[in-house]
Design a protein around this motif. Structure first.
Motif, PDB file in Angstrom:
ATOM      1  N   LEU A  34       0.831  -1.211   0.000  1.00 54.27           N
ATOM      2  CA  LEU A  34       0.000   0.000   0.000  1.00 54.27           C
ATOM      3  C   LEU A  34       0.861   1.256   0.000  1.00 54.27           C
ATOM      4  O   LEU A  34       0.552   2.228  -0.702  1.00 54.27           O
ATOM      5  N   GLU A  35       1.958   1.235   0.774  1.00 57.96           N
ATOM      6  CA  GLU A  35       2.873   2.375   0.783  1.00 57.96           C
ATOM      7  C   GLU A  35       3.537   2.542  -0.583  1.00 57.96           C
ATOM      8  O   GLU A  35       3.766   3.660  -1.041  1.00 57.96           O
ATOM      9  N   ALA A  36       3.838   1.434  -1.236  1.00 56.87           N
ATOM     10  CA  ALA A  36       4.442   1.491  -2.574  1.00 56.87           C
ATOM     11  C   ALA A  36       3.487   2.145  -3.567  1.00 56.87           C
ATOM     12  O   ALA A  36       3.890   3.000  -4.358  1.00 56.87           O
ATOM     13  N   ILE A  37       2.230   1.750  -3.517  1.00 53.27           N
ATOM     14  CA  ILE A  37       1.229   2.325  -4.426  1.00 53.27           C
ATOM     15  C   ILE A  37       1.079   3.817  -4.170  1.00 53.27           C
ATOM     16  O   ILE A  37       1.017   4.620  -5.106  1.00 53.27           O
ATOM     17  N   SER A  38       1.051   4.214  -2.908  1.00 55.21           N
ATOM     18  CA  SER A  38       0.982   5.648  -2.582  1.00 55.21           C
ATOM     19  C   SER A  38       2.187   6.387  -3.131  1.00 55.21           C
ATOM     20  O   SER A  38       2.064   7.480  -3.686  1.00 55.21           O
ATOM     21  N   ALA A  39       3.363   5.787  -2.985  1.00 58.97           N
ATOM     22  CA  ALA A  39       4.601   6.432  -3.458  1.00 58.97           C
ATOM     23  C   ALA A  39       4.577   6.620  -4.976  1.00 58.97           C
ATOM     24  O   ALA A  39       4.971   7.678  -5.471  1.00 58.97           O
TER      25      ALA A  39
END
Length: 122
Positions: A34-39
């Protein structure tokens, strides 16, 4: 060169930075899919390489992979995992991974893969 490391283990992040102690490298760190997608949704996102762990909480790497590829179809992504069966490797490659690194790996292995994929910059 900028590398996005996506792994739930902080020790893996530290190890990768130590192994990839090369000039002109910049690292960005996130700890789940999820953090990767946000980034990657940030308007200024740029990474030459994403090192993506397979097994993570929140959203696994194998589930994150097609989402990243949908938004950035030419993104270079290496899957990092202990999974080593041919069906799993094939699945990751079909979903858009450019290469597959089986943990644990050595400095020579990861630098060799980066060199071959990014045309010998390092």
């Amino acid at each position: 060169m900028k590398i996005l490391i996506v792994d739930d283990s902080k020790s893996v992040h530290r190890l990768l930075e130590e192994m990839l102690d090369l000039p002109n490298l910049e690292f960005q760190h996130v700890y789940n899919g999820l953090e990767a997608i946000s980034a990657i949704k940030e308007t200024n996102f740029q990474a030459d390489l994403i090192l993506l762990d397979w097994e993570m909480p929140e959203l696994s790497g194998i589930d994150t992979l097609p989402i990243i590829i949908k938004n950035h179809p030419n993104q270079t992504i290496f899957m990092m995992t202990t999974k080593n069966s041919m069906p799993e490797i094939t699945d990751a490659m079909q979903k858009g991974a450019k290469d597959y690194i089986i943990k644990p790996f050595t400095k020579d292995i990861i630098i060799g893969k980066i060199n071959s994929l990014l045309e010998g910059e390092y």
